[in-house]
Design a protein around this motif. Structure first.
Motif, PDB file in Angstrom:
ATOM      1  N   VAL A  26       0.830  -1.210   0.000  1.00 62.30           N
ATOM      2  CA  VAL A  26       0.000   0.000   0.000  1.00 62.30           C
ATOM      3  C   VAL A  26       0.860   1.254   0.000  1.00 62.30           C
ATOM      4  CG1 VAL A  26      -0.238   0.404   2.501  1.00 62.30           C
ATOM      5  CG2 VAL A  26      -2.148   0.919   0.970  1.00 62.30           C
ATOM      6  N   SER A  27       2.080   1.164   0.505  1.00 67.77           N
ATOM      7  CA  SER A  27       2.955   2.340   0.516  1.00 67.77           C
ATOM      8  C   SER A  27       3.310   2.787  -0.899  1.00 67.77           C
ATOM      9  CB  SER A  27       4.230   2.034   1.303  1.00 67.77           C
ATOM     10  OG  SER A  27       5.030   1.069   0.629  1.00 67.77           O
ATOM     11  N   ASN A  28       3.257   1.859  -1.863  1.00 68.74           N
ATOM     12  CA  ASN A  28       3.581   2.226  -3.239  1.00 68.74           C
ATOM     13  C   ASN A  28       2.602   3.238  -3.832  1.00 68.74           C
ATOM     14  OD1 ASN A  28       5.777   0.439  -3.310  1.00 68.74           O
ATOM     15  ND2 ASN A  28       4.480  -1.271  -3.921  1.00 68.74           N
ATOM     16  N   ILE A  29       1.420   3.366  -3.229  1.00 68.69           N
ATOM     17  CA  ILE A  29       0.423   4.313  -3.731  1.00 68.69           C
ATOM     18  C   ILE A  29       0.724   5.724  -3.254  1.00 68.69           C
ATOM     19  CG2 ILE A  29      -2.049   4.848  -3.799  1.00 68.69           C
ATOM     20  CD1 ILE A  29      -2.522   1.909  -3.004  1.00 68.69           C
ATOM     21  N   TYR A  30       1.308   5.838  -2.056  1.00 66.90           N
ATOM     22  CA  TYR A  30       1.382   7.141  -1.392  1.00 66.90           C
ATOM     23  C   TYR A  30       2.778   7.773  -1.352  1.00 66.90           C
ATOM     24  CZ  TYR A  30      -3.222   5.762   0.315  1.00 66.90           C
ATOM     25  OH  TYR A  30      -4.527   5.366   0.388  1.00 66.90           O
ATOM     26  N   PHE A  31       3.844   6.961  -1.505  1.00 65.59           N
ATOM     27  CA  PHE A  31       5.163   7.536  -1.220  1.00 65.59           C
ATOM     28  C   PHE A  31       5.609   8.555  -2.245  1.00 65.59           C
ATOM     29  CE2 PHE A  31       6.645   4.281  -4.173  1.00 65.59           C
ATOM     30  CZ  PHE A  31       7.729   4.882  -4.773  1.00 65.59           C
ATOM     31  N   THR A  32       4.973   8.602  -3.424  1.00 66.33           N
ATOM     32  CA  THR A  32       5.382   9.588  -4.425  1.00 66.33           C
ATOM     33  C   THR A  32       4.948  11.014  -4.064  1.00 66.33           C
ATOM     34  OG1 THR A  32       3.358   9.153  -5.673  1.00 66.33           O
ATOM     35  CG2 THR A  32       5.313   7.908  -6.303  1.00 66.33           C
ATOM     36  N   GLN A  33       3.965  11.163  -3.198  1.00 67.30           N
ATOM     37  CA  GLN A  33       3.398  12.489  -2.939  1.00 67.30           C
ATOM     38  C   GLN A  33       4.424  13.510  -2.433  1.00 67.30           C
ATOM     39  OE1 GLN A  33      -0.085  11.798  -0.548  1.00 67.30           O
ATOM     40  NE2 GLN A  33      -1.185  10.786  -2.211  1.00 67.30           N
ATOM     41  N   LEU A 151       3.246   5.995   7.031  1.00 64.33           N
ATOM     42  CA  LEU A 151       4.698   6.122   7.142  1.00 64.33           C
ATOM     43  C   LEU A 151       5.404   6.203   5.791  1.00 64.33           C
ATOM     44  CD1 LEU A 151       5.397   3.608  10.073  1.00 64.33           C
ATOM     45  CD2 LEU A 151       5.047   6.082  10.182  1.00 64.33           C
ATOM     46  N   SER A 152       4.702   5.838   4.714  1.00 63.03           N
ATOM     47  CA  SER A 152       5.373   5.819   3.416  1.00 63.03           C
ATOM     48  C   SER A 152       5.835   7.207   2.992  1.00 63.03           C
ATOM     49  CB  SER A 152       4.437   5.234   2.354  1.00 63.03           C
ATOM     50  OG  SER A 152       3.243   5.993   2.254  1.00 63.03           O
ATOM     51  N   ARG A 153       5.031   8.220   3.268  1.00 64.11           N
ATOM     52  CA  ARG A 153       5.403   9.587   2.885  1.00 64.11           C
ATOM     53  C   ARG A 153       6.657  10.032   3.629  1.00 64.11           C
ATOM     54  NH1 ARG A 153      -0.155   9.424   3.718  1.00 64.11           N
ATOM     55  NH2 ARG A 153      -1.468  10.002   1.942  1.00 64.11           N
ATOM     56  N   THR A 154       6.693   9.757   4.933  1.00 61.71           N
ATOM     57  CA  THR A 154       7.856  10.138   5.734  1.00 61.71           C
ATOM     58  C   THR A 154       9.101   9.398   5.258  1.00 61.71           C
ATOM     59  OG1 THR A 154       6.429  10.525   7.639  1.00 61.71           O
ATOM     60  CG2 THR A 154       8.770  10.243   8.067  1.00 61.71           C
ATOM     61  N   ALA A 155       8.971   8.081   5.021  1.00 56.78           N
ATOM     62  CA  ALA A 155      10.116   7.277   4.589  1.00 56.78           C
ATOM     63  C   ALA A 155      10.639   7.750   3.242  1.00 56.78           C
ATOM     64  CB  ALA A 155       9.710   5.808   4.517  1.00 56.78           C
ATOM     65  N   ALA A 156       9.730   8.070   2.319  1.00 57.48           N
ATOM     66  CA  ALA A 156      10.157   8.511   0.989  1.00 57.48           C
ATOM     67  C   ALA A 156      10.947   9.807   1.067  1.00 57.48           C
ATOM     68  CB  ALA A 156       8.935   8.681   0.088  1.00 57.48           C
ATOM     69  N   GLY A 157      10.488  10.737   1.893  1.00 57.24           N
ATOM     70  CA  GLY A 157      11.202  11.991   2.044  1.00 57.24           C
ATOM     71  C   GLY A 157      12.594  11.804   2.614  1.00 57.24           C
ATOM     72  N   LEU A 158      12.711  10.955   3.633  1.00 62.07           N
ATOM     73  CA  LEU A 158      14.013  10.703   4.254  1.00 62.07           C
ATOM     74  C   LEU A 158      14.972  10.001   3.291  1.00 62.07           C
ATOM     75  CD1 LEU A 158      12.853   9.555   7.811  1.00 62.07           C
ATOM     76  CD2 LEU A 158      13.823  11.775   7.157  1.00 62.07           C
ATOM     77  N   ILE A 159      14.452   9.041   2.522  1.00 64.02           N
ATOM     78  CA  ILE A 159      15.297   8.319   1.564  1.00 64.02           C
ATOM     79  C   ILE A 159      15.793   9.269   0.474  1.00 64.02           C
ATOM     80  CG2 ILE A 159      15.282   6.539  -0.231  1.00 64.02           C
ATOM     81  CD1 ILE A 159      13.309   4.980   1.565  1.00 64.02           C
ATOM     82  N   ALA A 160      14.889  10.092  -0.053  1.00 64.09           N
ATOM     83  CA  ALA A 160      15.284  11.028  -1.107  1.00 64.09           C
ATOM     84  C   ALA A 160      16.321  12.022  -0.604  1.00 64.09           C
ATOM     85  CB  ALA A 160      14.049  11.756  -1.621  1.00 64.09           C
ATOM     86  N   GLU A 161      16.146  12.485   0.626  1.00 66.60           N
ATOM     87  CA  GLU A 161      17.108  13.445   1.183  1.00 66.60           C
ATOM     88  C   GLU A 161      18.463  12.800   1.400  1.00 66.60           C
ATOM     89  OE1 GLU A 161      17.561  16.431   5.060  1.00 66.60           O
ATOM     90  OE2 GLU A 161      15.646  15.449   4.614  1.00 66.60           O
ATOM     91  N   ALA A 162      18.479  11.539   1.886  1.00 71.67           N
ATOM     92  CA  ALA A 162      19.750  10.854   2.134  1.00 71.67           C
ATOM     93  C   ALA A 162      20.475  10.522   0.838  1.00 71.67           C
ATOM     94  CB  ALA A 162      19.500   9.582   2.932  1.00 71.67           C
ATOM     95  N   GLY A 257       6.126  16.955   6.797  1.00 72.03           N
ATOM     96  CA  GLY A 257       6.283  15.585   6.341  1.00 72.03           C
ATOM     97  C   GLY A 257       6.357  14.590   7.475  1.00 72.03           C
ATOM     98  N   LEU A 258       6.860  15.030   8.626  1.00 75.43           N
ATOM     99  CA  LEU A 258       6.963  14.145   9.790  1.00 75.43           C
ATOM    100  C   LEU A 258       5.687  14.120  10.619  1.00 75.43           C
ATOM    101  CD1 LEU A 258      10.563  15.104  10.986  1.00 75.43           C
ATOM    102  CD2 LEU A 258       9.876  13.009   9.809  1.00 75.43           C
ATOM    103  N   PHE A 259       4.726  14.964  10.275  1.00 80.52           N
ATOM    104  CA  PHE A 259       3.528  15.078  11.095  1.00 80.52           C
ATOM    105  C   PHE A 259       2.711  13.786  11.112  1.00 80.52           C
ATOM    106  CE2 PHE A 259       1.487  18.339  13.497  1.00 80.52           C
ATOM    107  CZ  PHE A 259       0.177  17.928  13.645  1.00 80.52           C
ATOM    108  N   GLY A 260       2.820  12.998  10.042  1.00 81.90           N
ATOM    109  CA  GLY A 260       2.089  11.739  10.003  1.00 81.90           C
ATOM    110  C   GLY A 260       2.504  10.775  11.082  1.00 81.90           C
ATOM    111  N   LEU A 261       3.710  10.918  11.615  1.00 79.41           N
ATOM    112  CA  LEU A 261       4.165  10.043  12.693  1.00 79.41           C
ATOM    113  C   LEU A 261       3.312  10.196  13.940  1.00 79.41           C
ATOM    114  CD1 LEU A 261       8.038  10.497  12.370  1.00 79.41           C
ATOM    115  CD2 LEU A 261       6.685   8.540  11.642  1.00 79.41           C
ATOM    116  N   PHE A 262       2.699  11.366  14.116  1.00 81.84           N
ATOM    117  CA  PHE A 262       1.871  11.575  15.295  1.00 81.84           C
ATOM    118  C   PHE A 262       0.640  10.672  15.299  1.00 81.84           C
ATOM    119  CE2 PHE A 262       3.507  16.204  15.195  1.00 81.84           C
ATOM    120  CZ  PHE A 262       4.634  15.834  15.920  1.00 81.84           C
ATOM    121  N   SER A 263       0.272  10.154  14.134  1.00 78.78           N
ATOM    122  CA  SER A 263      -0.933   9.327  14.045  1.00 78.78           C
ATOM    123  C   SER A 263      -0.664   7.850  14.298  1.00 78.78           C
ATOM    124  CB  SER A 263      -1.559   9.474  12.654  1.00 78.78           C
ATOM    125  OG  SER A 263      -1.910  10.806  12.402  1.00 78.78           O
ATOM    126  N   VAL A 264       0.594   7.473  14.449  1.00 76.56           N
ATOM    127  CA  VAL A 264       0.921   6.052  14.601  1.00 76.56           C
ATOM    128  C   VAL A 264       0.290   5.430  15.845  1.00 76.56           C
ATOM    129  CG1 VAL A 264       2.829   4.438  14.971  1.00 76.56           C
ATOM    130  CG2 VAL A 264       2.991   6.183  13.194  1.00 76.56           C
TER     131      VAL A 264
END
Length: 465
Positions: A26-33, A151-162, A257-264
């Protein structure tokens, strides 16, 4: 998840594997955003043009729901899951090396259409559940679904930045999805869970979808609840970035981008709603979920400028949305296994349509009324959900078979299934016989006290005592 949650013969570890596979796919749908701005700069195009990549992904997912998920009724699930994972992996690799935004959008369309595996897993895992544990296994897999989306959005941002490039996110996603090819098919059933007496053509499978809405009251109410609750959820999340960047909050994109972590925490807590569904039935869990979501929007309205209040509201909303989905799917999966995938197709399409409507209306409301418009939009959808649930409950109470609310809805569930699982039927039906007992998840209102009736093997209702 202990082995007691699944039927004898189901491979140990199946539920955790399904939950992980659901989260990854399911993360494949959202991580591009969160990568759209980087994509626009890389191809020297406008933000709106880059945004078409995400739009095509959503369109592809909708097409996959309607055209692929119904195949799970009677399909060889090992073969189907292998094919879907292979196409998704290829689509992700094509996206990673796409030379233009047009080809990137085409790849996103294909990979999103094939990444509907979570909606194949949901009816499959219910068929593997032991008596009275369908809600429990749905809760476990549904938690994976929610965490993957969050978490896919947060992970994608961190991976792209790294890595310094947006392409790295697609490569990592391709590796993770490809790894599932080595694991997931081994845990899927080797044979169709409920072989049809007569093989239905693909065209007949698709043509049967509208008829299901007319025939199944449980599907109608679950689709209405799923669409309206997810509309409220989407209204909030599609507008949150605008609210957080505007004064007086004024946060930067990285923090947003990290705000989604608050919903975990709320998403993790929703796992236990599956057990409550088994114990109480879907009705009470739906009421609890609507209450939680409504409280979230009250918090957003009263203290929407406070980051702490927004975090609390995110958890309430996430818990309510996930709990609602677990209860809704438990209700529709009470039907016979031969049509579960198609029931889930109609349900998920309704959820998807509701989410699109919620985002569109919230965008217009925010432009006209600001944050108050978003809060009003969310509460409005929840009022519609409450009205749909009240209408369904009132109809169940007035059912001619009479008795109690539980008895009426139990009769509806049996009528929806087209067969009485208490006697006769196929081997698969006999395996699911206990699931329709009072207090089980297949009994939509779930309580033994509410049933007030017993049934003879051929489904004839008799007054107890």
């Amino acid at each position: 998840m202990t082995s007691a949650a699944t039927r004898p013969g189901v491979r140990r570890g199946t539920i955790p594997v399904f939950a992980i596979a659901t989260a990854i796919t399911v993360s494949n749908i959202y991580f591009t955003q969160p990568l759209l701005d980087e994509i626009a700069h890389a191809f020297h195009t406008s933000a709106s043009t880059a945004g078409l990549v995400a739009t095509l992904g959503q369109i592809g997912y909708a097409l996959g729901i309607v055209t692929v998920v119904p195949l799970a009724d009677g399909a060889r699930l090992r073969r189907l899951s292998t094919l879907l994972l292979a196409i998704t992996t290829a689509g992700l690799l094509a996206s990673a090396f796409a030379p233009s935004v047009a080809l990137l959008g085409a790849a996103a369309l294909v990979l999103s259409a094939s990444t509907v595996l979570p909606q194949v897993i949901m009816p499959t895992v219910v068929s593997m559940a032991s008596a009275g544990n369908a809600g429990r296994v749905l809760g476990a897999v549904g938690t994976g679904l929610t965490l993957g989306a969050l978490l896919s959005r947060t992970a994608a941002g961190l991976i792209a930045e790294a890595a310094g490039t947006w392409r790295a996110g697609f490569v990592v996603a391709a590796v993770a999805t490809g790894a599932l090819l080595l694991v997931l098919p081994r845990y899927m059933p080797a044979e169709p869970l409920s072989p049809a007496r007569k093989k239905e053509s693909y065209g007949r499978l698709l043509a049967s979808l509208p008829r299901l809405i007319v025939q199944h009251a449980s599907l109608r109410v679950s689709a209405a609840l799923g669409g309206t609750v997810f509309a409220a959820f989407s209204a909030f999340w599609s507008s949150l970035a605008f609210h957080l960047t505007a004064p007086p909050i004024g946060l930067g994109p990285a923090v947003i981008g990290l705000f989604g972590l608050f919903s975990v925490p709320g998403a993790l807590a929703a796992r236990f709603s599956g057990r409550l569904t088994d114990r109480w039935g879907p009705l009470r869990v739906n009421v609890m979920a609507l209450t939680s979501a409504a409280l979230a929007f009250v918090v957003f309205g009263v203290a929407g400028q406070s980051l702490i209040a927004l975090a609390i509201g995110c958890n309430l909303l996430g818990y309510g949305t996930t709990s609602s989905q677990i209860a809704n799917q438990a209700r529709i999966f009470a039907a016979q296994p031969a049509i579960r995938a198609r029931l889930n197709t109609v349900y998920i399409f309704s959820v998807f349509a509701g989410g699109a409507a919620g985002s569109a209306i919230a965008s217009a409301s925010y432009s006209a009324l600001g944050w108050a418009g978003v809060v009003g939009t969310g509460l409005g959808f929840l009022v519609l959900a409450a009205a749909a649930l009240a209408w369904h409950t009132a109809r169940a109470r007035r059912a001619p078979a009479g008795g109690t609310l539980g008895a009426a809805d139990d009769q509806q569930a049996r009528a929806d299934s087209g067969t009485v699982l208490a006697g006769g039927g196929s081997a698969d039906q006999r395996l699911h016989r206990p699931a329709c007992s009072p207090g089980s998840c297949c009994h939509p209102f779930g309580t033994r006290q509410a049933l007030g009736k017993r049934r003879e093997p051929h489904g004839r209702a008799l007054r107890s005592g």
